[in-house]
Structure formats: C-alpha cells, structure tokens
Design a protein around this motif. Sequence first.
Motif, PDB file in Angstrom:
ATOM      1  N   TYR A   9      29.757  60.416  48.335  1.00  0.00           N
ATOM      2  CA  TYR A   9      30.863  60.284  47.382  1.00  0.00           C
ATOM      3  C   TYR A   9      31.422  61.642  46.964  1.00  0.00           C
ATOM      4  CZ  TYR A   9      27.463  61.212  43.647  1.00  0.00           C
ATOM      5  OH  TYR A   9      26.506  61.779  42.844  1.00  0.00           O
ATOM      6  N   ALA A  69      29.190  64.774  35.857  1.00  0.00           N
ATOM      7  CA  ALA A  69      30.175  63.752  35.521  1.00  0.00           C
ATOM      8  C   ALA A  69      30.326  62.762  36.671  1.00  0.00           C
ATOM      9  CB  ALA A  69      31.517  64.411  35.213  1.00  0.00           C
ATOM     10  N   LEU A  70      30.378  63.300  37.909  1.00  0.00           N
ATOM     11  CA  LEU A  70      30.586  62.420  39.065  1.00  0.00           C
ATOM     12  C   LEU A  70      29.388  61.505  39.275  1.00  0.00           C
ATOM     13  CD1 LEU A  70      32.396  64.734  41.567  1.00  0.00           C
ATOM     14  CD2 LEU A  70      33.290  62.917  40.134  1.00  0.00           C
ATOM     15  N   ALA A  71      28.182  62.057  39.107  1.00  0.00           N
ATOM     16  CA  ALA A  71      26.995  61.220  39.278  1.00  0.00           C
ATOM     17  C   ALA A  71      27.030  60.080  38.267  1.00  0.00           C
ATOM     18  CB  ALA A  71      25.737  62.059  39.118  1.00  0.00           C
ATOM     19  N   VAL A 106      29.756  58.693  36.805  1.00  0.00           N
ATOM     20  CA  VAL A 106      30.790  57.712  37.163  1.00  0.00           C
ATOM     21  C   VAL A 106      30.326  56.881  38.358  1.00  0.00           C
ATOM     22  CG1 VAL A 106      33.147  57.426  37.982  1.00  0.00           C
ATOM     23  CG2 VAL A 106      32.645  59.117  36.243  1.00  0.00           C
ATOM     24  N   LYS A 107      29.681  57.538  39.309  1.00  0.00           N
ATOM     25  CA  LYS A 107      29.170  56.837  40.493  1.00  0.00           C
ATOM     26  C   LYS A 107      28.174  55.750  40.060  1.00  0.00           C
ATOM     27  CE  LYS A 107      27.836  56.387  44.874  1.00  0.00           C
ATOM     28  NZ  LYS A 107      28.681  55.610  45.772  1.00  0.00           N
ATOM     29  N   THR A 146      30.111  52.825  38.532  1.00  0.00           N
ATOM     30  CA  THR A 146      30.991  51.998  39.360  1.00  0.00           C
ATOM     31  C   THR A 146      30.253  51.237  40.460  1.00  0.00           C
ATOM     32  OG1 THR A 146      31.496  53.979  40.645  1.00  0.00           O
ATOM     33  CG2 THR A 146      33.107  53.304  39.005  1.00  0.00           C
ATOM     34  N   LEU A 163      36.590  56.600  42.620  1.00  0.00           N
ATOM     35  CA  LEU A 163      35.488  55.670  42.365  1.00  0.00           C
ATOM     36  C   LEU A 163      35.938  54.540  41.461  1.00  0.00           C
ATOM     37  CD1 LEU A 163      32.605  58.247  41.840  1.00  0.00           C
ATOM     38  CD2 LEU A 163      32.835  56.667  43.756  1.00  0.00           C
ATOM     39  N   ALA A 205      36.326  50.420  42.265  1.00  0.00           N
ATOM     40  CA  ALA A 205      35.596  49.403  41.519  1.00  0.00           C
ATOM     41  C   ALA A 205      36.515  48.376  40.885  1.00  0.00           C
ATOM     42  CB  ALA A 205      34.729  50.066  40.449  1.00  0.00           C
TER      43      ALA A 205
END
Lengths: 192, 201, 213
Positions: A71, B22-24, B26-27, B30, C85, C89
């Motif tokens: 990601y 932050a990305l971890a 949000v990941k 979601t 992301l 979703a």
Amino acid sequence: MTEYLLLVVYAVLVNNILLAQFLGNCPFLGTSQKMSTATGMAMAVIFVLTFAGVITWAVQWYVLVPLELEYLQTIAFILVIAALVQLVEIVLQKTAPALYSALGIFLPLITTNCAVLGVAIINIKEDYDFANTVVFSFASAVGFGLALVLFAGLRERFALSRMPRALQGTVSGLITAGLMALAFQGFMKLGG
Amino acid sequence: MRNKIWFMAVVLGIVAFLAGLALAGVKGMTTPVIEKRILEKKIKPSLDKFFDGLDLENDCIEDRQVLDLGKDARGRKQVTTLFLGKKGGKAVVAALQTKAAGFGGDIEVLTAFSLDDKKILGVKTLSQSETMGLGARVSNDAEPFIQQFQGMNYSDGVEMRSNGGQVDAISGATVSSVAFTAAVIRATELVEKNVDSAAAN
Amino acid sequence: MKTLTQEFTKGLWEQIPPFRLVLGLCPTLAVTKSLEGGWGMGLATTFVLVCSNLFISALRNVIPPKVRIATFIVIIATFVVITELVMKAYTPMLSETLGVFIPLIVVNCIILGRAEAFASKNGIGRSLLDGFGIGFGFTLALAVLGALRELLGTGKLTMFAQANLDLTIIPLGEGREFLFKFMVDPPGAFVCLGAMLLLMNLISERSARSKAA
C-alpha cells in the motif's frame, strides 16, 4: 521475440501514452513550442523513464512485496523517481557534460511528469516480468518522444501562420493534439 | 540551523515517520471495511442462492476460515476464504474463492460444493476483465457454460472436454473458459485437501 | 495583498485550473469521460490540495529550504495514499473508474505548484482558502467537462454509479449506438477541452474590450 515486438507496437502506436492514455500532457503542451526543446525533452524522458521503470519494478518485488507494504507503492515510487532524477542529474553533470547541457534543464521537470510514475504503476498492475518491464518502459517513452516531436513540428508551422488571438497557444495546441489522437486511433485496428 | 545536514535529515525523517504512522493507521481502518463489503455484496448473495433450502445450523460467513496458500512465484502472499455450512455438527456444504489468469487478467470464481454426494452446487464469477461479448459471458449466470457446472460430480475431477473431461468451452472464448475451469479445478482440489481437517474443528 | 474572499474566489475564475493555470491536464483529459469521473477526481484532488496546503503552511518555518521539495512530496504522497485507501473502502466503483489516476494525483502539478508558490509562503488561513478555491475551481471545470463529454458522447449523465444515480437525457432505441461517440474517445477530450478554453478566452477578451471602451 514476437511478444516483445507486439508490446513495442502496442505501447508506441496503439496505446500511445500521450494520445490514448493521457499521461505526461503537461510537458507535451509545455515543451512543444520549439523542435529543439521537444527533442531534448523526448531524450530526457526516454532516458529517465526506462531507468525509473526498472528501478521501481525492483523496489516493488524486492522490497515492498516481501515486507507486505504494497500500500506504500505510490509514496515509495515517487520518492525513488525524485531521487533517481537528482542522481541522473549529478552523474550526467560529472561524466557527460555535453549530454547534461542538452538535457539538464528538462531533468527537474521529469519528477512531476506523470508518464514516469504512470508507467511504473502500469508495469506492476499488468504483472510484467523484468524483460517486459524494460521493453514496455522504453517503448512507452519512445511513444511519448514520437508524439512530442511530431507535435512540435506542427506547432512550429503554426507560429508562422496568422491565427485569431483567442485560438493562439494552448487552444490550437489542444485541438491539434485531438486531431493527432484521432490519427493514432487508426492504429487501434493493429491491436485487433 | 535550517541549513545543517543533520537538521534536514531529522526533519525529513520525522515527516516520513509520521506519514508512515498515519498510513498504517488508515490502512488498518480501511482493510476490514473493504473485506466486509466484499463479503456482503459479492459472496453472501451467491451463498444464499447456492445453499438455499438446506437449513444450515451455522452462519457460514460468520464461521469463515482463512486458508494460507503459501506464496506465488513473485513472492506475494496467497490466501483464500473457506465457507463451511454445517448440519448436525458435520460440514455438509462448502464454498471457496479461487482465481486463474484469463485473457484480460485474473478471473475470480466462487465455487460451492455439496460434500456428501461430491457435487458442485454452483459457480459464480466474482470479478473478470475479459473481452466484451466473448469471455465476459462468464459473468452471466444464465450462460450455458456457467450452468453446466451445476450438479456436476467432482469425485473424478473436473476437466475441459479438450483434455478428455466433461466441461464444454464457450465457443470463441477458449482462453477465458479454460481459465474459469482452472479456477474451479483449483477450488475442487482445495476442498478435497482442506475440508476434512476443517470439519474436525 | 488580496482580501480573504479574493483568496478563495481567485480559484474560481481568475486562476481556475486547468484553464488559466494550464496544469493538471492529464487527469483533466483522462477521467472526464463521465460526469462522475469529473467530480470524483476534482474532489479527491481538492482533499489532497487542502490537506497538503494546511500541513505545508504550518511547517513552512521548520522545513529546511534545500529539502523542501522532497518534504512536500512526502506530505502530498501521504494524503494521496490516504485518499486511495479511503476511496477503495467507501466508493469502490468510483475508485475503479479513476484507476491509476488516483495515485497519479501525487504528480498533479497543481498541488506541488500551490505548495511551492503559495502555501510555503503564506499563513494557514490563507493557504486553506487558496486550497479550497483552486480545488473547487478544478472540480467545477472537470465536472462541466465531464458532463459535456458524456452527454454529447452517450446521451447519459452518470451522477454516482454506486447509488445508481444515472440520468438518460437523450433516450435511444434498443440496440442503437450513439453516433457522437467521438466525444468520449481520447481525441474528443483534447478537442472538447480546447473548445472550452477558446470560449473562456473569447469571454475574457470581450470583457476586457468593454472595460477599455
């Protein structure tokens, strides 16, 4: 071999990166006023895009996938491309001053050329292996160069002709690009 | 101070670290949403249809199990989800999601099995990017190619007719048909291999 | 110095991208096959633009000038991945329509351009207004372009496919294909954008002339 040949025809003519996929349009309109600028930009893009395609491919399969960080692809790729462009700039300046003076001013612009990041992402999305990545990246860049140089040739002629003021510059550029895209659409039949 | 190398490195490092954090986050937020949507929108309607009138005693979506299939040639982790329907404490039906490379990309197939009489209850295309009008016909549930799997006995395996089996391809879309069948075959193998051990728990 | 209102409204006409600020052409041409693609891309870009403007403006006195572009790119890319992301979703169909152009927001020159030219030199409030103004201008332009191309090319308007909000404006008989398909093909994108730009040039030329007279 035929497989690679088909991929080249597909990337250069059938699915031209500029005229069919809309990647890299800012430099397309920005650097096509003069033939010399267009050739310089085309060479710089061919050079960087091929390198970037290969390196981002390696980053994806040897770093992101084993660590399960797919990601982070976007952020990793754009940083790799920005660093690569800086590196190419420094190396060219030291080792090939002639080439540097020809391409130098275009290099910083390439970081934000979406053709580079776009092709890097497509390589991964299409599941290309290493050889396909090299061929597709190079052929896409050649397609970009071809369209850009042809387009610059047309626009140089425009500079000599009289045109209503509202049509000058970007407007005539866009409409010409539309007609070129129409011509390139004829190649679609090649793809079957 | 702003031109010192160490300061630049520290600032960039902190920004990158916060970005990663932050990305971890949000990941993590979601992923379950995406998973839940796929289960509710794609899997559940098909399972309800395949297992209709069986009076299963459990909710097979609630009791799903994730099977680890190891890694593919490129090092990507492969997993699939197994849905088991039970009656009297014993697994009687199963469904499994598998995929195979078709003409335009992966074809994802959900295959449902009746375990006692070793019959396929039905197949459903979950996603595909095949040619319109040809390979894309695998998405149509009324297509004879899709219908032929219903009630097919899989105890002796499933195979294309061109390989001496019982499956007829869609004419003009051999690659897509072979890929679809390959996904069903894979599901059959996985059910044979995993269901007995799964039924025990 | 502009007033705060002007800071916002300049993005809607005076500097509206991609017409006045000829930047961000790739998404403009690529995703405007439908109205939905247009507003979807516009709002996604606005979100990234506003957030990155906010953070870059807040950090403008900390970021070392020599590595500022790299820092900007990290900040912008972070918000792009968040958008990617979240859209996957909650708006999966839109996310599929926009495809590779969502990660490509990161190289949209509008965003880096505003970071470098505006947010790194102005306060938080002004940077936010600038982001919203330019973002809404971009959204508006993309939505109009998308609506025009889709209507002329297919006779339909896709508002939001996920909720089945499609309007058929020009009904067709069963099995008949729309003749002006050119508009939704790649060449139509260039020509349509060119025509809109021409129209804007004509309007400003006329208003400039009437002011002079």
